[in-house]
Design a protein around this motif. Structure first.
Motif, mmCIF file in Angstrom:
data_model
loop_
_atom_site.group_PDB
_atom_site.id
_atom_site.type_symbol
_atom_site.label_atom_id
_atom_site.label_comp_id
_atom_site.label_asym_id
_atom_site.label_seq_id
_atom_site.Cartn_x
_atom_site.Cartn_y
_atom_site.Cartn_z
ATOM 1 N N CYS A 190 2.045 -0.223 3.433
ATOM 2 C CA CYS A 190 1.989 -0.448 4.885
ATOM 3 C C CYS A 190 3.076 0.367 5.581
ATOM 4 C CB CYS A 190 2.186 -1.933 5.177
ATOM 5 S SG CYS A 190 2.232 -2.321 6.936
ATOM 6 N N HIS A 231 4.563 -0.097 8.238
ATOM 7 C CA HIS A 231 5.593 -0.857 8.944
ATOM 8 C C HIS A 231 6.835 -1.102 8.083
ATOM 9 C CE1 HIS A 231 7.335 -4.864 10.259
ATOM 10 N NE2 HIS A 231 7.684 -4.011 11.189
ATOM 11 N N ALA A 232 6.647 -1.767 6.950
ATOM 12 C CA ALA A 232 7.810 -2.076 6.111
ATOM 13 C C ALA A 232 7.472 -2.010 4.632
ATOM 14 C CB ALA A 232 8.378 -3.448 6.470
ATOM 15 N N GLY A 233 6.350 -1.390 4.303
ATOM 16 C CA GLY A 233 6.026 -1.158 2.893
ATOM 17 C C GLY A 233 5.226 -2.246 2.213
ATOM 18 N N GLY A 234 4.633 -3.148 2.965
ATOM 19 C CA GLY A 234 3.837 -4.227 2.353
ATOM 20 C C GLY A 234 2.647 -3.688 1.565
ATOM 21 N N CYS A 263 -2.236 -6.537 6.652
ATOM 22 C CA CYS A 263 -1.088 -6.543 5.738
ATOM 23 C C CYS A 263 -0.604 -7.977 5.515
ATOM 24 C CB CYS A 263 0.035 -5.684 6.324
ATOM 25 S SG CYS A 263 1.526 -5.699 5.310
ATOM 26 N N TRP A 306 2.336 -9.008 4.813
ATOM 27 C CA TRP A 306 3.736 -9.301 5.166
ATOM 28 C C TRP A 306 3.902 -9.708 6.636
ATOM 29 C CZ3 TRP A 306 7.407 -5.387 2.219
ATOM 30 C CH2 TRP A 306 7.311 -5.658 0.854
ATOM 31 N N HIS A 307 3.471 -8.880 7.562
ATOM 32 C CA HIS A 307 3.682 -9.222 8.990
ATOM 33 C C HIS A 307 2.409 -9.083 9.813
ATOM 34 C CE1 HIS A 307 7.567 -7.352 7.507
ATOM 35 N NE2 HIS A 307 7.917 -8.598 7.746
ATOM 36 N N GLY A 308 1.271 -8.885 9.154
ATOM 37 C CA GLY A 308 0.000 -8.930 9.876
ATOM 38 C C GLY A 308 -0.453 -7.647 10.549
ATOM 39 N N SER A 309 0.168 -6.517 10.251
ATOM 40 C CA SER A 309 -0.368 -5.263 10.812
ATOM 41 C C SER A 309 -1.788 -5.069 10.286
ATOM 42 C CB SER A 309 0.483 -4.059 10.385
ATOM 43 O OG SER A 309 1.710 -4.082 11.052
HETATM 44 S S1 FES Z 1 4.974 -4.541 6.022
HETATM 45 FE FE1 FES Z 1 2.954 -4.569 6.698
HETATM 46 S S2 FES Z 1 3.063 -5.497 8.631
HETATM 47 FE FE2 FES Z 1 5.118 -5.388 8.013
#
Ligand code: FES
Length: 297
Positions: free
Chosen positions: A233, A235-238, A252, A254-257
Motif C-alpha cells: 500500500c 500509504h504506509a506499506g500495508g 487496505c 491497515w487504514h482503509g485506503s
Molecule cells: S497502509 Fe494502507 S491505508 Fe495505510
C-alpha cells in the motif's frame, strides 16, 4: 547532532502518546457520524484527489507569508513601508495555516508509535503558532500604537515556534517517511515478463500475492481477466492481499485506503498515491507479469 537531540527530547515526552491518541479519537469522532460523505471529506483533506498530500502544499504559504511579514513589520518601524503590508501578509498566512492545521490533524489520525509522538509535537506547536498569529492579527485590526507593538512581538514569538514546528514536520517526512509513497523505492520486472504461477492458481474474485522478481504483487482475476498491482500500500506499506476485495476495488487492511486493481488508482485515502500496475498475460501453463511502466526511469 541537532536531529539526535530533537529525537531524544521528543521520545522522552511520554505525555505526547496519550495526547496524540486523544486527538485521534476526537478526529475519528468528528468523521464517524458523517458516514460516507465524511470518508470523502477525509480523503479530500488527505489530498487523494490531488495525487499528493495536501498538507505540505498548504504549509508552504504561512512559512513564506509570515517570513515576509516579519521583515515588513520591522521595516515599517523605519517609516519606509506601510504597516498594512505586514498585516496583509499575516492574514494570508493565517488563511492557509487554518487549512494546514485541519489537514495536518487529518493526516495525524493514521499515525502510530514514534511518528504519532512526532506528529503530535509538530501539530501542537503549529496550533500554538497559529493561535499566536491569530491574536497578532486581531491586535493589528483593533489598531493603536501599543496594540501594534504587542502584535509584532506575538508574531516574532510565533515565527520562532513556526520554524521549530517546521523542523519537526520535515523530520516526519524526510526522517521517518510519513506520507511518503511506499512504492517509491521498490523494484520490479521492467525488462522481461516474470512467471508468477499457473492460470488455475488464480480463482475468479480472489486475491493472491505473488513474488515477481522480488516485488510483492497482488493478482486478482475479475470477469475472467487477470489484473495486477503492487501489493504494498502506497500509504504506509500495508499488505493489500490481507485486505478486502469488492469487485475490482481492494481495501487496505491497515487504514482503509482503497484502490482499483484494474487501473491502480487510489479511490479513497488516506493514501494519496496510486499503485503501480503490471501487465498480466496467460502464456500456456504460465501466468506472467511485467510492470506496465518503469518505476524509476
Ligand atoms: S497502509 Fe494502507 S491505508 Fe495505510
Amino acid at each position: 547532532m541537532i536531529a539526535s537531540l530533537v529525537d531524544r527530547v521528543v521520545r522522552s515526552q511520554r505525555w505526547l502518546d496519550p495526547t496524540g491518541a486523544f486527538i485521534q479519537r476526537v478526529v475519528g469522532a468528528i468523521y464517524k457520524p458523517l458516514g460516507g460523505p465524511g470518508q470523502s471529506l477525509k480523503s479530500f483533506l488527505h489530498g487523494t484527489w490531488l495525487g499528493h498530500a495536501l498538507h505540505p502544499v498548504l504549509t508552504d504559504v504561512p512559512l513564506g507569508a509570515w517570513t515576509v511579514a516579519i521583515v515588513a513589520d520591522l521595516v515599517a518601524y523605519s517609516g519606509k513601508l506601510k504597516p498594512e503590508v505586514g498585516d496583509f501578509c499575516v492574514l494570508i498566512g493565517l488563511v492557509a495555516a487554518y487549512g494546514a492545521v485541519v489537514t495536518g490533524y487529518n493526516d495525524h489520525h493514521e499515525t502510530i508509535g514514534h511518528e504519532l509522538r512526532l506528529a503530535t509535537a509538530h501539530g501542537l506547536l503549529m496550533t500554538l503558532t497559529t493561535a499566536l498569529y491569530t491574536a497578532s492579527f486581531l491586535l493589528r485590526w483593533l489598531g493603536g500604537g501599543s496594540a501594534r507593538d504587542l502584535a509584532v512581538v506575538l508574531a516574532v514569538v510565533g515565527y520562532v515556534l513556526l520554524i521549530s514546528a517546521a523542523y519537526l514536520g520535515g523530520d516526519l517526512v524526510f526522517g521517518i517517511g510519513l506520507m511518503v509513497n511506499r512504492n517509491a523505492f521498490i523494484d520490479g520486472p521492467e525488462e522481461n515478463f516474470v512467471r508468477v504461477g499457473r492460470p488455475q492458481d488464480f480463482a475468479e474474485g480472489q486475491m493472491k500475492q505473488v513474488d515477481a522478481g522480488g516485488m510483492a504483487v497482488l493478482v486478482v482475476r475479475y470477469g475472467g481477466q487477470l489484473h495486477a498491482i503492487s501489493n504494498t500500500c502506497a500509504h504506509a506499506g500495508g499488505p493489500l492481499d490481507e485486505g478486502e476485495l469488492d469487485g475490482t476495488r481492494v481495501t487496505c487492511p491497515w487504514h482503509g485506503s482503497r484502490y482499483d486493481v484494474v487501473t491502480g488508482h487510489v479511490v479513497r485515502g488516506p493514501a494519496t498515491f496510486s499503485q503501480p500496475t503490471l501487465n498480466v498475460r496467460e502464456n500456456g501453463d504460465s501466468v506472467e507479469v511485467i510492470l506496465s511502466r518503469s518505476l524509476h526511469e
